[in-house]
Design a protein around this motif. Structure first.
Motif, PDB file in Angstrom:
ATOM      1  N   TYR A 449       0.813  -1.221   0.000  1.00 55.45           N
ATOM      2  CA  TYR A 449       0.000   0.000   0.000  1.00 55.45           C
ATOM      3  C   TYR A 449       0.847   1.273   0.000  1.00 55.45           C
ATOM      4  CZ  TYR A 449      -4.861  -1.545   0.200  1.00 55.45           C
ATOM      5  OH  TYR A 449      -6.105  -2.033  -0.132  1.00 55.45           O
ATOM      6  N   SER A 450       2.169   1.125  -0.005  1.00 54.92           N
ATOM      7  CA  SER A 450       2.990   2.335  -0.168  1.00 54.92           C
ATOM      8  C   SER A 450       2.927   2.794  -1.625  1.00 54.92           C
ATOM      9  CB  SER A 450       4.441   2.077   0.266  1.00 54.92           C
ATOM     10  OG  SER A 450       5.128   1.302  -0.700  1.00 54.92           O
ATOM     11  N   ILE A 458      -7.301  -1.315  -5.951  1.00 54.34           N
ATOM     12  CA  ILE A 458      -8.241  -1.912  -4.984  1.00 54.34           C
ATOM     13  C   ILE A 458      -9.458  -0.989  -4.836  1.00 54.34           C
ATOM     14  CG2 ILE A 458      -8.537  -2.628  -2.566  1.00 54.34           C
ATOM     15  CD1 ILE A 458      -6.794  -4.576  -4.098  1.00 54.34           C
ATOM     16  N   TYR A 459      -9.199   0.298  -4.847  1.00 49.63           N
ATOM     17  CA  TYR A 459     -10.312   1.249  -4.747  1.00 49.63           C
ATOM     18  C   TYR A 459     -11.296   1.044  -5.902  1.00 49.63           C
ATOM     19  CZ  TYR A 459     -12.883   5.602  -5.186  1.00 49.63           C
ATOM     20  OH  TYR A 459     -13.891   6.529  -5.317  1.00 49.63           O
ATOM     21  N   HIS A 500       5.625   3.395   7.062  1.00 46.04           N
ATOM     22  CA  HIS A 500       4.745   4.556   7.251  1.00 46.04           C
ATOM     23  C   HIS A 500       3.925   4.832   5.987  1.00 46.04           C
ATOM     24  CE1 HIS A 500       3.191   8.256   8.852  1.00 46.04           C
ATOM     25  NE2 HIS A 500       3.717   8.958   7.864  1.00 46.04           N
ATOM     26  N   LYS A 501       4.565   4.685   4.834  1.00 48.02           N
ATOM     27  CA  LYS A 501       3.824   4.903   3.585  1.00 48.02           C
ATOM     28  C   LYS A 501       2.693   3.871   3.454  1.00 48.02           C
ATOM     29  CE  LYS A 501       6.203   6.146  -0.436  1.00 48.02           C
ATOM     30  NZ  LYS A 501       5.516   7.312  -0.874  1.00 48.02           N
ATOM     31  N   TYR A 502       2.952   2.680   3.964  1.00 45.23           N
ATOM     32  CA  TYR A 502       1.915   1.637   3.921  1.00 45.23           C
ATOM     33  C   TYR A 502       0.650   2.108   4.650  1.00 45.23           C
ATOM     34  CZ  TYR A 502      -0.695  -2.583   4.915  1.00 45.23           C
ATOM     35  OH  TYR A 502      -1.715  -3.507   5.011  1.00 45.23           O
ATOM     36  N   ILE A 503       0.839   2.562   5.873  1.00 46.94           N
ATOM     37  CA  ILE A 503      -0.352   2.930   6.662  1.00 46.94           C
ATOM     38  C   ILE A 503      -0.990   4.200   6.078  1.00 46.94           C
ATOM     39  CG2 ILE A 503       0.730   4.253   8.553  1.00 46.94           C
ATOM     40  CD1 ILE A 503      -1.917   1.535   9.011  1.00 46.94           C
ATOM     41  N   MET A 504      -0.168   5.056   5.484  1.00 46.23           N
ATOM     42  CA  MET A 504      -0.741   6.239   4.803  1.00 46.23           C
ATOM     43  C   MET A 504      -1.607   5.791   3.619  1.00 46.23           C
ATOM     44  SD  MET A 504       0.251   8.842   6.511  1.00 46.23           S
ATOM     45  CE  MET A 504       0.223  10.347   5.564  1.00 46.23           C
ATOM     46  N   GLY A 505      -1.189   4.712   2.959  1.00 47.50           N
ATOM     47  CA  GLY A 505      -1.984   4.152   1.863  1.00 47.50           C
ATOM     48  C   GLY A 505      -3.310   3.611   2.367  1.00 47.50           C
ATOM     49  N   VAL A 506      -3.258   2.937   3.521  1.00 45.92           N
ATOM     50  CA  VAL A 506      -4.497   2.419   4.127  1.00 45.92           C
ATOM     51  C   VAL A 506      -5.432   3.587   4.443  1.00 45.92           C
ATOM     52  CG1 VAL A 506      -5.445   1.228   6.157  1.00 45.92           C
ATOM     53  CG2 VAL A 506      -3.341   0.387   5.081  1.00 45.92           C
ATOM     54  N   LEU A 509      -7.072   5.000   1.302  1.00 50.31           N
ATOM     55  CA  LEU A 509      -8.189   4.205   0.769  1.00 50.31           C
ATOM     56  C   LEU A 509      -9.439   4.395   1.628  1.00 50.31           C
ATOM     57  CD1 LEU A 509      -9.255   2.231  -1.323  1.00 50.31           C
ATOM     58  CD2 LEU A 509      -8.498   0.348   0.125  1.00 50.31           C
ATOM     59  N   TYR A 510      -9.235   4.377   2.940  1.00 52.70           N
ATOM     60  CA  TYR A 510     -10.362   4.621   3.848  1.00 52.70           C
ATOM     61  C   TYR A 510     -11.014   5.966   3.518  1.00 52.70           C
ATOM     62  CZ  TYR A 510     -10.823   1.240   7.729  1.00 52.70           C
ATOM     63  OH  TYR A 510     -11.136   0.154   8.509  1.00 52.70           O
ATOM     64  N   GLU A 511     -10.167   6.985   3.345  1.00 56.81           N
ATOM     65  CA  GLU A 511     -10.693   8.332   3.130  1.00 56.81           C
ATOM     66  C   GLU A 511     -11.471   8.407   1.818  1.00 56.81           C
ATOM     67  OE1 GLU A 511     -10.568  10.486   5.526  1.00 56.81           O
ATOM     68  OE2 GLU A 511     -11.560  12.076   4.404  1.00 56.81           O
ATOM     69  N   ARG A 512     -10.942   7.759   0.788  1.00 56.10           N
ATOM     70  CA  ARG A 512     -11.635   7.792  -0.504  1.00 56.10           C
ATOM     71  C   ARG A 512     -12.971   7.075  -0.418  1.00 56.10           C
ATOM     72  NH1 ARG A 512      -7.083   6.163  -4.854  1.00 56.10           N
ATOM     73  NH2 ARG A 512      -8.692   6.576  -6.399  1.00 56.10           N
ATOM     74  N   LEU A 513     -12.985   5.921   0.243  1.00 55.23           N
ATOM     75  CA  LEU A 513     -14.243   5.172   0.321  1.00 55.23           C
ATOM     76  C   LEU A 513     -15.281   5.901   1.162  1.00 55.23           C
ATOM     77  CD1 LEU A 513     -12.904   1.513   0.635  1.00 55.23           C
ATOM     78  CD2 LEU A 513     -14.166   2.481  -1.291  1.00 55.23           C
ATOM     79  N   ARG A 514     -14.833   6.470   2.278  1.00 49.36           N
ATOM     80  CA  ARG A 514     -15.847   7.119   3.128  1.00 49.36           C
ATOM     81  C   ARG A 514     -16.331   8.438   2.520  1.00 49.36           C
ATOM     82  NH1 ARG A 514     -14.636  11.028   6.073  1.00 49.36           N
ATOM     83  NH2 ARG A 514     -16.398  10.793   7.482  1.00 49.36           N
ATOM     84  N   THR A 515     -15.504   9.058   1.688  1.00 50.95           N
ATOM     85  CA  THR A 515     -15.964  10.265   1.000  1.00 50.95           C
ATOM     86  C   THR A 515     -16.946   9.890  -0.110  1.00 50.95           C
ATOM     87  OG1 THR A 515     -13.762  11.128   1.387  1.00 50.95           O
ATOM     88  CG2 THR A 515     -15.127  12.385  -0.116  1.00 50.95           C
TER      89      THR A 515
END
Ligand code: GLA
Length: 732
Positions: A449-450, A458-459, A500-506, A509-515
């Motif tokens: 996810y980095s 995935i999105y 850190h880039k991995y969790i930023m990727g997570v 994706l969360y932000e895009r889906l919830r928006t």
């Protein structure tokens, strides 16, 4: 609430009605700590806390004659000069030097709070908080450091984080960047952490602080069930209702450390932030690095008060969107009923019975996509399996809606099975180290996810499934730790960025889906409670607390979780007995009596319980519908610890104290004992409450206590294994 800058003494005082946070510019021009605790009067100058006397063997800072960092409290200490304690950050210039000194340049004070970039964070309106940003510079390395502090009006809380910016031409490498550092003037504290493993998450553990360091951490790429990114530092005599304590909660879901270091002068330094292990972040000209934030809370009235601060702050200033402060739907999840072996017909059969019981939402768990018939295959292929769902997710969701149920489903979007179309097409999309074998966890690898293209892919797959289908809920799972972390896309000098880039990727994706789908209620999950942290709550207002659904174990797990996280966030279900994890048999009434204190649901096939139990389930659902707002968002007090006694108890009280629900649980019978009394909390002293047909004043219930023997009709009260009582109290 205010933030005062005393120009002459160059000190800041952040305060509200409850607390003060004081610090200032030190004689070397850096920021030094002065005080964090109960509110004190403002004053022009607190520099009497500074120590200038000199001590043997001390190294004195240049240009000061008598000031040593080592002897004075620091706000964000560096490595390599005269502070020999644990550093808040470390950075390396291109010439190999690791010495730095950030000195005061300017500050800004403003109303409200600005969001962090791509990171979860608490938020506030202009009248709810004030923020101070102090800009410091290292002229040699040509770097800026911005230390940010937010004080909330109504909460005994200061939120901190740091930003580094490279203003020069040469690359500077950050190798450690804490979110906070707090120097406390003594070491008379006990440390509390919340540790465990799969199926036994967030068990409180305590120890005295003494010379040297105590540290917990995660190196798993997730915050983990092993150590939670939340700690408490408390006085030895602090209990649930009295005494001083500090809480530190990291709003982050990846690798972290939390550390308390007691030095030779019997002082304590608290640090919290991203785990420096395998962290290296090169900053080129003009680039910035922003740390996650830490929510620091303080109380002088015990641990319940500290927990209530976190509950309320997270519900009101961290959880966002439609589900903020909204009672949660009562759901049924098919996992323990069917695992991956189901047909649409079987699912609808479970749903019909659930609807009859009054359940509101059906959650289809793992197994609906790709070739997912066991856990060897399918992850990464987010397309419906037509053998199981002939009309896809959309078809099933519509059928559920027609039945009067909302519908949601399970995903594990960060993962890929080697046996999947996705992996066959893009083997380099999994985190793997060249020339090394990849370790498998539950037969799966972790997607990289980095890389933006992986997250994008995935999105778009998930978007396809979600678009045009009436989806109300998503359970987002994550079932293994990260290993052999290496990104095929990044050059060697950037491999230290991957965790850190991995969790930023997570997060992205969360932000895009919830928006894109703002109606959806997200529940995070990670083999149960492997990623139960404040960071996740920003995206998913509730989290599956544990795969261990045994009611007796759940008392401990939920009790431990309640120290740092709101009841509304604790996913808690009634499951089948004998319990699949422990083999224990517990009545359906006790199973619900525990799950009521959470985001409530069922995890079994209601067709397989007795008629009598089914009638009871109907009553439970009615009870929950009537009381869920109070249970999930009221003031929660821990009353009796399952870690100290054979019984446990808790209570949730409405804001005005007029209504309450308490739960009392017998975990192990005690032969030949008096039933005793349970002292309640949070009630109105003068109000009269009805309990089992009798009247009691609030002050009686809180001081004499509930006569436990009165709770059961046979007078045995909590005298038998796994018996429990949940009672509603209402002021007349
Ligand atoms: C994890 C979760 C469970 C369930 C399974 C599905 O273990 O914690 O609740 O969703 O995965 O595979």
């Amino acid at each position: 609430m205010n933030i005062i800058w005393h120009k002459k003494s160059r000190q800041y005082h952040l305060y509200n009605d409850k607390i003060s946070y004081i610090m200032g510019v030190t004689p070397v021009g850096e920021l030094g700590g002065i005080y964090f605790g109960k509110k004190v009067h403002d004053k022009e100058d607190f520099s009497y806390v500074e120590y200038r006397g000199g001590l043997p063997n001390i190294v004195v800072d240049p240009d000061t004659e008598s000031y040593s960092r080592e002897l004075n409290r620091q706000e964000y200490p560096s490595f390599g000069t005269t502070d020999f304690g644990a550093s808040a950050y470390e950075m390396e210039q291109s010439n190999g030097s690791c010495v730095s000194s950030f000195t005061y340049k300017s500050h800004s004070i403003f109303k409200g709070k600005t969001p962090l970039k791509g990171l979860p964070a608490t938020y506030a309106e202009e009248n709810e908080a004030m923020t101070l940003e102090v800009t410091l510079e290292d002229d040699v390395a040509r770097m800026s450091l911005i230390l940010s502090y937010t004080i909330f009006d109504k909460y005994p809380v200061v939120v901190r984080h740091a930003v580094f910016r490279n203003d020069g031409a040469e690359t500077v490498k950050l190798t450690k960047v804490m979110s906070t550092c707090l120097d406390l003037p003594d070491q008379n504290y006990r440390w509390m952490q919340f540790s465990g493993a799969w199926a036994r998450e967030r068990i409180p553990q305590e120890k005295d602080l003494s010379s040297g360091s105590v540290m917990i951490e995660s190196k798993r790429g997730i915050s983990s069930a092993n150590q939670n990114p939340f700690i408490i530092i408390k006085r030895p005599n602090t209990d649930e209702f009295t005494g001083e304590a500090f809480g530190f909660s990291l709003v982050y879901s990846g690798n972290f450390i939390a550390q308390a270091e007691c030095d030779t002068y019997r002082r304590t330094r608290i640090l919290m932030g991203i785990n420096p292990e395998r962290f290296a972040w090169p900053l080129d000209k003009g680039e910035e690095f922003e740390t996650p934030e830490v929510v620091m809370a303080v109380t002088d009235s015990g641990l319940n008060d500290l927990s209530q601060t976190y509950h309320s702050l997270f519900n009101n200033h961290l959880v966002r969107g439609k589900w903020k402060n909204k009672p949660r739907p009562i759901l049924i999840n098919n996992w323990e009923a069917t695992f991956m072996d189901f047909t649409e017909e079987r699912i609808l059969h479970i749903a019909e019975k659930a609807k009859e019981a009054g359940i509101e939402l059906f959650v289809l768990d793992d197994g609906w996509f790709g070739e997912r018939n066991d856990d060897y295959a399918g992850l990464g292929d987010w397309v419906e399996n037509p053998d199981k769902l002939p009309q896809g997710i959309r078809g099933l969701a519509r059928k559920m809606n027609a039945m009067g149920l909302k519908f949601g489903f399970w995903i594990e979007p960060e993962m890929v099975n080697p046996d999947s179309n996705l992996f066959r097409r893009h083997p380099d999309w999994a985190l793997q180290t060249p020339g090394r074998k990849a370790s498998l966890g539950r037969h799966q690898l972790v997607l990289d996810y980095s890389r933006e293209e992986v997250v994008d892919y995935i999105y778009s797959m998930l978007k396809k499934v979600l678009t045009d289908a009436p989806i109300s809920y998503i359970k987002w799972d994550m079932n293994r730790s990260l290993t052999e972390v290496y990104s095929a896309e990044l050059p060697p000098e950037k491999q230290g960025m991957v965790y850190h880039k991995y969790i930023m990727g997570v997060y992205s994706l969360y932000e895009r889906l919830r928006t894109e789908f703002p109606e959806i209620l997200f529940e995070s999950c990670s083999s149960g409670g492997n990623r139960f942290d404040a960071g996740m709550l920003y995206y998913a207002p509730q989290a599956w607390c544990s795969d261990n659904t045994d009611a007796i174990d759940r008392i401990r797990i939920q009790y431990g979780t309640s120290y740092g996280y709101p009841i509304s966030s604790i996913g808690a279900h009634v499951s089948a007995c004998p319990n699949q994890q422990t083999g224990r048999d517990v009545s359906i009434s006790t199973r619900a009596n525990v799950a009521f204190f959470g985001a409530f649901g069922y995890e079994l096939d209601l067709n397989h319980i007795t008629d009598e139990e089914f009638e009871e389930v109907k009553r439970q659902i009615e009870f929950m519908k009537e009381n869920r707002e109070l249970l999930q968002f009221g003031k929660f007090y821990r009353l009796r610890s399952p870690f100290e006694a054979d019984q446990a108890a808790w209570i949730v009280v409405s804001e005005d104290g007029k209504k309450a629900v308490f739960g009392l649980y017998c975990m192990r019978s005690n032969v030949n004992m008096l039933p005793g009394f349970l002292r309640l909390a949070g009630l109105k002293e003068d109000a009269v409450y009805m309990l089992k047909g009798e009247e009691y004043y609030g002050d009686e219930l809180m001081n004499l206590g509930v006569p436990v023997g009165k709770l059961s009709s046979d007078g045995l009260a909590v005298g038998r294994d796994f018996v429990s009582y949940v009672e509603v109290l209402e002021a007349k």
